[in-house]
Scaffold this active site. Structure first.
Site, PDB file in Angstrom:
ATOM      1  N   ASN A  36       0.806  -1.230   0.000  1.00 26.17           N
ATOM      2  CA  ASN A  36       0.000   0.000   0.000  1.00 26.17           C
ATOM      3  C   ASN A  36       0.840   1.282   0.000  1.00 26.17           C
ATOM      4  O   ASN A  36       0.410   2.311  -0.488  1.00 26.17           O
ATOM      5  CB  ASN A  36      -1.019   0.004   1.148  1.00 26.17           C
ATOM      6  CG  ASN A  36      -0.390  -0.160   2.513  1.00 26.17           C
ATOM      7  OD1 ASN A  36       0.780  -0.541   2.652  1.00 26.17           O
ATOM      8  ND2 ASN A  36      -1.167   0.109   3.541  1.00 26.17           N
TER       9      ASN A  36
ATOM     10  N   GLU B 222       5.103  -3.478  12.535  1.00 26.74           N
ATOM     11  CA  GLU B 222       4.051  -2.471  12.390  1.00 26.74           C
ATOM     12  C   GLU B 222       2.900  -3.192  11.720  1.00 26.74           C
ATOM     13  O   GLU B 222       2.916  -3.444  10.521  1.00 26.74           O
ATOM     14  CB  GLU B 222       4.581  -1.292  11.558  1.00 26.74           C
ATOM     15  CG  GLU B 222       3.713  -0.053  11.669  1.00 26.74           C
ATOM     16  CD  GLU B 222       2.861   0.154  10.435  1.00 26.74           C
ATOM     17  OE1 GLU B 222       1.643  -0.145  10.536  1.00 26.74           O
ATOM     18  OE2 GLU B 222       3.383   0.578   9.408  1.00 26.74           O
TER      19      GLU B 222
ATOM     20  N   CYS C 261      -2.964   1.345   6.905  1.00 23.33           N
ATOM     21  CA  CYS C 261      -3.115   0.735   8.233  1.00 23.33           C
ATOM     22  C   CYS C 261      -3.605   1.738   9.270  1.00 23.33           C
ATOM     23  O   CYS C 261      -4.041   1.343  10.348  1.00 23.33           O
ATOM     24  CB  CYS C 261      -1.804   0.092   8.677  1.00 23.33           C
ATOM     25  SG  CYS C 261      -0.397   1.154   8.440  1.00 23.33           S
TER      26      CYS C 261
ATOM     27  N   GLU D  62       8.844   3.696  14.310  1.00 27.59           N
ATOM     28  CA  GLU D  62       9.582   4.065  13.091  1.00 27.59           C
ATOM     29  C   GLU D  62       9.531   5.569  12.901  1.00 27.59           C
ATOM     30  O   GLU D  62       8.632   6.246  13.404  1.00 27.59           O
ATOM     31  CB  GLU D  62       8.976   3.351  11.878  1.00 27.59           C
ATOM     32  CG  GLU D  62       9.158   1.849  11.965  1.00 27.59           C
ATOM     33  CD  GLU D  62       8.710   1.102  10.720  1.00 27.59           C
ATOM     34  OE1 GLU D  62       9.300   0.064  10.435  1.00 27.59           O
ATOM     35  OE2 GLU D  62       7.775   1.575  10.032  1.00 27.59           O
TER      36      GLU D  62
END
Length: 428
Positions: A98, A199, A233, A408
């Site tokens: 994505n 993640e 997400c 991150e």
């Protein structure tokens, strides 16, 4: 190559990363076109991704020179106590389709800044973005063997992932993707006790309280839900709207969807909603809508495949939704907005926190006390207050519960690729 890079001056790493960033910006149009061709997102969104993606290389080029150790006050006169930070070694980077560019640079920028080498396994749907980044890495003077890409077919994905997670030469795994896949990779990584960053999936709540500015909430809802056709997400997955403004919000949200969203080919300038990634994704959206309607939900707008056919789906809004419906229990990953009506703040927070994941959460309120209460109570790694788009290179990205491990981006992102070594000098 790992040894050579870890010994090279931090300034050298900084210069190479900075050059890589500059090359991405010089080639942003071509890179964006690759993304749109690979995953269908509108070209404007793809261009935005490239700028965001490149910004991680710029950020970590700067952070590479700020990997500070410590001098600890000694417990005895004849000792000196030091803390050094050293690269973990080879990092395996497994990324999703994505954000086929940004999910790579967010990890790789940190890893290279720390002095690690990387093996990137891009999603099988979007390998070209990873390879294009490799070409620019070469042009930037990043040494051969430092940024490596291993594309593979869908059939080979599980096997390649297992090798990366079990090979003792790999010291670190960084993965972005589904919670289910993350759990499998964690099991593989446990065999050699690798460092892991995960993640994973989200189930973002978007709460609109009676005190909210409804027009701003609608604008935030549109941006948070329908970016990349709902395939991020941190996309909102369930809307919780307080009863006092519920009807006004639903009416205005439906109008905004119908007026501002345009489904079409990603290369068409007026398109805001491209296709979903594949047939399976479309079927999941259909399944969630069918389940909700069978339990009493109402389709306010949308609800079916778009007349363009293939993987195009109408942006959809559902009302009369309950917490028993699939769309409020699972991440849809598509252009579906289900709205649940609630009465009290405590009820909304309880519904939001009932999920076993917690990546992003959003809420709209103009009550300062409520803002503090809800921001602190939401069990997520990232909170948007009166804001639907929260990702930023300077800020830590990651989740709690089954949404992941580690962070991150930001000044914290580089720590994921560093080992802390304590050195005790005695006999002084």
């Amino acid at each position: 190559a790992a040894a050579a890079l870890s010994l090279s001056p931090r300034q050298e790493r900084s210069v190479r990363l900075r050059r890589w960033y500059e090359l991405m910006m010089e080639n942003k149009e071509e890179l964006a076109r690759i993304i749109t061709a690979e995953n269908g997102k509108p070209l404007k969104e793809a261009q935005g991704e490239i700028v965001y993606s490149a910004s991680f290389l710029e950020w970590f080029a700067e952070e590479a020179r700020r990997i500070y150790g410590d001098v600890i006050p000694a417990s005895a006169k004849d000792r000196r106590m030091l803390v050094l930070k050293q690269p973990v070694g080879v990092a395996a980077i497994i990324t999703p389709w994505n954000f086929p560019s940004a999910m790579i640079t967010r990890k790789v920028g940190a890893a290279l800044a720390a002095g690690c080498t990387v093996v990137v396994k891009p999603a099988e749907d979007t390998p070209l973005s990873a390879l294009a980044l490799g070409e620019l890495a070469n042009q930037a003077g990043i040494p051969a063997g430092v940024y490596n890409v291993v594309p593979c077919s869908r059939q080979q994905t599980a096997a390649v992932g297992e090798v990366l997670c079990t090979d003792p030469l790999v010291s670190k795994i960084s993965f972005t993707g589904s919670t289910a896949t993350g759990k499998i990779l964690l099991k593989h990584a446990a065999g050699t006790v690798k460092r892991v960053s995960m993640e994973l999936g989200g189930h973002a709540p978007f709460i609109v309280f009676d005190s909210a500015n409804v027009d701003r909430a609608v604008a935030g809802a549109l941006a948070s839900k329908y970016r990349n056709s709902g395939q991020t997400c941190v996309c909102t997955n369930r809307f919780l709207v307080q009863k006092g403004i519920h009807d006004e919000f639903v009416e205005k949200f439906a109008k905004a969807i119908e007026k501002e969203l345009h489904v079409g080919n990603g290369f068409d300038a007026k398109t805001t909603q491209g296709p979903l990634i594949n047939e399976k994704a479309v079927e999941k959206v259909e399944k969630h809508i069918k389940d909700a309607v069978s339990q009493g939900a109402s389709i306010v707008t949308g609800g079916k495949r778009h007349s363009l056919g293939k993987n195009f789906f109408q942006p959809t809004l559902l009302s009369n939704v309950t917490t028993k419906m699939l769309c409020t229990q699972e991440e849809t990953f598509g252009p579906l907005a289900p709205v649940i009506k609630f009465e009290t703040e405590a009820e909304a927070v309880a519904i939001a926190n009932a999920a076993n994941v917690g990546l992003a959460g959003y809420f709209y309120s103009q009550d300062p006390a409520q803002i503090w209460r809800v921001a602190e109570q939401l069990e997520v790694g990232m909170v948007g207050v009166n804001e639907g788009l929260i990702s930023s290179v300077e800020c830590p990205f990651g989740g709690v519960k089954e949404s992941g491990l580690g962070r991150e981006g930001s000044k914290y992102g580089i720590d994921e690729y560093l080992e802390i070594k304590y050195v005790c000098l005695g006999g002084l």
